[in-house]
Write an enzyme that holds these catalytic residues in place. Structure first.
Site, mmCIF file in Angstrom:
data_model
loop_
_atom_site.group_PDB
_atom_site.id
_atom_site.type_symbol
_atom_site.label_atom_id
_atom_site.label_comp_id
_atom_site.label_asym_id
_atom_site.label_seq_id
_atom_site.Cartn_x
_atom_site.Cartn_y
_atom_site.Cartn_z
ATOM 1 N N GLU A 174 2.573 10.460 7.503
ATOM 2 C CA GLU A 174 3.336 9.260 7.881
ATOM 3 C C GLU A 174 4.823 9.447 7.582
ATOM 4 O O GLU A 174 5.451 8.643 6.885
ATOM 5 C CB GLU A 174 2.773 8.019 7.183
ATOM 6 N N GLU A 374 -6.400 8.758 10.677
ATOM 7 C CA GLU A 374 -6.642 7.618 9.787
ATOM 8 C C GLU A 374 -6.847 6.384 10.625
ATOM 9 O O GLU A 374 -6.011 6.073 11.483
ATOM 10 C CB GLU A 374 -5.432 7.326 8.886
HETATM 11 C C1 BG6 Z 1 -1.603 5.011 5.224
HETATM 12 C C2 BG6 Z 1 -1.638 6.151 4.279
HETATM 13 O O1 BG6 Z 1 -0.366 4.410 5.016
HETATM 14 O O2 BG6 Z 1 -2.443 3.943 5.102
HETATM 15 C C3 BG6 Z 1 -2.723 6.088 3.242
HETATM 16 O O3 BG6 Z 1 -1.534 7.405 4.856
HETATM 17 C C4 BG6 Z 1 -2.972 4.631 2.890
HETATM 18 O O4 BG6 Z 1 -2.337 6.872 2.165
HETATM 19 C C5 BG6 Z 1 -3.461 3.907 4.118
HETATM 20 O O5 BG6 Z 1 -3.862 4.464 1.828
HETATM 21 C C6 BG6 Z 1 -3.836 2.456 3.891
HETATM 22 O O6 BG6 Z 1 -2.847 1.799 3.191
HETATM 23 P P1 BG6 Z 1 -3.161 0.991 1.874
HETATM 24 O O7 BG6 Z 1 -1.868 0.607 1.339
HETATM 25 O O8 BG6 Z 1 -3.975 -0.170 2.298
HETATM 26 O O9 BG6 Z 1 -3.907 1.901 0.986
#
Ligand code: BG6
Length: 477
Positions: A174, A374
């Protein structure tokens, strides 16, 4: 229908699961000095590790020691791929060391061997929100050109060591998060800089991003030299930005706001700065440190695929001005709610069609293979008396997103490599540092204060995802 070798699986990141933050020669990383927070309560960055503070990633879910158990659970779900990150500070504890830490390398050797034994393809990110703390403190993080060489050394060490085990890599997780200069969390984790302490955060952000672009391009070139079969991708947080209305200004604004994602993919996929960025630098009167040699390296080191995370879409309204306050997911005060989509308890908008929109935008702009590395939803969950979690909400979230990915493949002709569920085993949340915000298909008995047995429990989504993978996405019900 998804391709035969579609990479179904999950994703985790070192600092959010490993724990053992000071074991086997690891140095401190920027994530090791981030306290826990909560929804609306920002995480704090402390000066070093301060006794008595709660640093959730110091213990996390103890994946560092329990990786075999976790990977065998992933294998039971039928994972074809698992995305992890290597913690830079395990390999080069200070970042500027000349020789790598053998114990750190040996650990990841074991992890990859375990994955391969189960037929799981490793997908590896080199920098997922952590750089050695020493680089932030002594060099000013990625605001310093010196980091390019250090990253190249680290990346090359990894490519050479793991060349027979890892085919898919990504350089910076990211990378575009830092576009949000309003919140120190992003500059700190992307680049080891604190925007709030800098007179011109936006300029600093572009400069740091430039050094990362060059470092990433060099890593791509190094990987291909070491083994032409290695594939290296970029990785952005993809957020389509919709105009709030058909007002022409909203449309123009939404195009500009999309640069929060597309500026980064434009440089990394096309190997050159887009004209809108050059214009912006000129307008601001900036002469950034960008050399001809840098531009040559960018041209040579374009990525093999476009990796991205997708969580939500945004909406921009030229007439709005909202107080950002502790709101950390919106970088622009003109970003407003979307009345057409629901939100989670953390105000993250749920918009599956936004995933298809994202895939289409990228496909039409770059014609590159794409990889959803993701996607997932954070929910408040508790074990029931049968020692499981009936996470129908997660199943529905994932079902709807996979369906949209399938539309993008079948109807829009997108070349999609795989789909990875974020936080396939409950990790520490990145933005809030909570365990309470759970993402997993596997529940981990760890609480926000670090208490709990650490035991793992299969949620309802575990069996559901197993069927999805088994049917190559054919059975989503
Ligand atoms: C993305 C990241 O921003 O979203 C992860 O690559 C992150 O590391 C995921 O955990 C979800 O965000 P959060 O803040 O809900 O854990």
């Amino acid at each position: 229908m998804f391709r035969d070798n579609f990479l179904w699986g999950g994703a985790i990141a070192a600092h959010q699961v490993e724990g053992s933050y000071d074991q086997d020669g690891k140095g401190l990383s920027v994530s090791d000095v981030m306290t826990s927070g909560a929804h609306g309560v920002p995480r704090r960055i402390t000066d070093g590790v301060i006794p008595g503070e709660n640093y959730p990633n110091h213990g996390a879910i103890d994946h560092y020691r329990r990786y075999e158990e976790d990977i065998s659970l992933f294998a039971e779900m039928g994972f074809k791929a698992l995305r992890i990150s290597i913690d830079w500070s395990r390999i080069y504890p200070n970042g500027d060391d000349m020789a790598p830490n053998e114990r750190g390398l040996a650990h990841y050797d074991n992890v990859f061997d375990c994955m391969l034994k189960h037929g799981i393809e490793p997908v590896v990110t080199l920098q997922h929100f952590e750089i050695p703390l020493h680089l932030a403190e002594e060099y000013g993080g990625w605001a310093n050109r010196a980091l390019i060489d250090m990253f190249e050394r680290y990346a090359t060490t990894c490519f050479e060591r793991f060349r027979d085990k890892v085919r898919y890599w990504m350089t910076f997780n990211e990378i575009n998060n830092q576009f949000n200069t309003k919140n120190d969390l992003y500059g700190w984790t992307n680049s080891g800089v604190r925007f709030s302490q800098h007179p011109d955060p936006e300029r600093l952000m572009y400069q740091a991003a430039h050094y990362q672009f060059v470092a990433s391009a060099r890593a791509v070139s190094a990987a291909h030299r070491i083994d032409p079969d290695i594939k290296v991708g970029c990785m952005v947080a993809a957020t389509p930005v919709y105009p709030a209305s058909c007002h022409p200004e909203d449309m123009l604004l939404s195009l500009d706001a999309m640069h929060e994602t597309l500026f980064f993919t434009d440089v990394q996929c096309n190997g050159a700065y887009p004209s809108y960025a050059r214009r912006h630098f000129e307008r601001c009167g900036w002469t950034l440190d960008i050399t001809e040699e840098d531009l040559r390296e960018l041209r040579l080191g374009t990525v093999d695929y476009l990796g991205f995370s997708y969580y939500y879409s945004s909406v921009i309204d030229h007439a709005a001005h909202i107080e950002l306050g502790d709101e950390i997911t919106r970088s622009d005060s003109r970003m407003v709610d979307n009345p057409f989509v629901p939100e989670t308890a953390w105000d993250w908008r749920i918009d599956p069609e936004g995933l298809r929109t994202t895939l289409k935008i990228f496909d039409e702009r770059y014609r590159l293979p794409q990889f959803i590395v993701e996607c997932g939803v954070g929910l408040v969950e508790e074990l029931n008396e049968s020692a499981t979690v009936e996470d129908d909400e997660r199943i529905e979230y994932l079902r709807a997103h996979i369906e949209q990915a399938s539309c993008a493949v079948e109807m829009d002709g997108v070349d999609l490599m795989g789909f990875l569920v974020w936080g396939c085993i409950d990790p520490v949340s990145f933005t809030t540092g909570e365990m309470r915000k759970r993402y997993g298909l596997i529940y981990v008995d760890v609480n926000d204060d670090g208490s709990g047995t650490g035991d793992r429990f299969k949620k309802k989504s575990f069996q559901w995802y197993r069927r999805v993978i088994e049917s190559n996405g054919g059975v989503l019900a």
